[in-house]
Design a protein around this motif. Structure first.
Motif, PDB file in Angstrom:
ATOM      1  N   ALA A 176      -8.367  -2.376  -2.338  1.00 21.13           N
ATOM      2  CA  ALA A 176      -7.532  -1.224  -1.956  1.00 21.13           C
ATOM      3  C   ALA A 176      -6.493  -0.856  -3.013  1.00 21.13           C
ATOM      4  N   ASN A 195     -10.179   4.506  -0.291  1.00 19.56           N
ATOM      5  CA  ASN A 195      -8.778   4.925  -0.315  1.00 19.56           C
ATOM      6  C   ASN A 195      -8.497   5.601  -1.655  1.00 19.56           C
ATOM      7  N   PHE A 208     -11.459  -0.095   7.069  1.00 22.54           N
ATOM      8  CA  PHE A 208     -12.441   0.090   5.998  1.00 22.54           C
ATOM      9  C   PHE A 208     -13.863  -0.119   6.527  1.00 22.54           C
ATOM     10  N   GLU A 248       0.822  -1.206   0.000  1.00 19.81           N
ATOM     11  CA  GLU A 248       0.000   0.000   0.000  1.00 19.81           C
ATOM     12  C   GLU A 248       0.862   1.265   0.000  1.00 19.81           C
TER      13      GLU A 248
END
Length: 340
Positions: free
Chosen positions: A227, A253, A199, A76
């Protein structure tokens, strides 16, 4: 030639243990002696490394930062800012940092267990959302201070523990609140099933905002990616037939938001003219492509500073009280929501 504490002791006409106490700022030593010893050390280029600073205190002056194993697979983007801010905060405090994943990627060795057993660290900052029983048992027995940042593992949700995080529920709420206040009643929400629960909290905040404005929530408003940029793109491409039912998108996101915008552009649906988009995180990519992304900003710098300060305070005192600190996110309004 490298100067040692023994050399400094001889020049200052004090014992080597006194030099060690001076370097560790011990209250047992007078300010006059401390100044004398520190002046000699500075003039002769003495290196204040972890071993020298900790001869009497037996400290490493090193903090371990444990990243989640999920990063092996997702990588991420926003985690880079969390990691960098934590390292910067610790280095400003003159601590060394060992950054490690929860598990060794090749041997599967538990790195929390390894660092504690090897006595390589004075404290731990843990960003791993899921701890196994072995790790919990190790943390419960250790004297090394630790603090959770960003994620709180399930075992600790009902226990007193040091934890610093962003109010994810509020983040979801303010995203939906902004869109509703600007006339949007039909909002697509793109979430993700990720370990850690953030989330889910954003979704609950989204639902709460709808409720407060007496707007209905239906399961067919909620879609799931993973994501990533590609998953945001795919959610739009796979659900073209329902896009006409929505005037706005809240992607939980920024990567999914940017992927969604790309897919919309390919469908000749324009942001924000035809549909508004709000993201979450405020990553650097948010302002690299037009339209600039309206997003919920996670205050990573503030979170990192508070996390590090709290851990260092624990290192420097015998305090046993635990603190859970939750910091509010803010909405950064740019072009993608259509409101200046």
């Amino acid at each position: 030639m490298t100067i040692t504490t023994k050399d400094i002791a001889k020049m200052a006409n004090v014992s080597q243990s006194t030099v060690s106490r001076c370097l560790n700022d011990s209250p047992m030593i007078s300010e006059k002696t401390k100044k004398k010893v520190l002046k000699i050390a500075e003039e002769h280029g003495f290196q204040f490394n972890a071993n020298a600073r900790s001869l009497s205190a037996k400290k490493t002056n090193t903090i371990g930062v444990i990243l989640p194993k999920s990063l092996f697979f997702s990588g991420e983007v926003h985690f880079r800012s969390w990691q960098n801010e934590l390292i910067e905060s610790l280095e400003r405090m003159e601590f060394d940092v060992i950054v490690s994943f929860f598990e060794n990627r090749f041997t599967k060795q538990n790195n929390i267990k390894r660092l504690i057993a090897a006595k390589k660290i004075d404290g731990l900052i843990i960003l791993e959302p899921s701890l196994n029983d072995e790790t919990i048992a190790i943390l419960e027995k250790t004297d090394i201070p630790y603090i959770f940042c960003k994620y709180l593992p399930p075992f600790y949700k009902t226990r007193e523990v040091d934890f610093v995080c962003v109010d994810q529920y509020k983040g979801g709420y303010i995203a939906a609140d902004h869109l509703i206040k600007n006339g949007h009643k039909k909002i697509m929400c793109i979430s993700a099933n990720h370990i850690g629960g953030e989330f889910g909290l954003r979704t609950e905040g989204f639902k709460a905002a709808l409720h407060d404005y007496s707007l209905p929530y239906h399961d067919n408003m909620l879609f799931y990616g993973n994501a990533t940029f590609d998953s945001g793109y795919r959610v739009i491409k796979d659900n073209v037939d329902v896009l006409r039912d929505f005037t706005a998108i809240f992607a939980q996101n920024d990567l999914m938001a940017l992927g969604a915008i790309k897919a919309l552009r390919e469908l000749d649906i324009y942001v924000p003219q035809d549909i508004a988009v709000v993201g979450f995180d405020d990553i650097e990519l948010s302002t690299l492509y037009k339209p600039y992304l309206t997003t919920v900003q996670q205050p990573t710098k503030e979170i990192a500073a508070l996390t590090c300060k709290r851990l260092i305070d624990k290192l420097n005192s015998s305090e046993t009280m635990k603190q859970k600190l939750e910091i509010s996110p803010t909405l950064v309004i740019r072009e993608s929501c259509g409101i200046r």
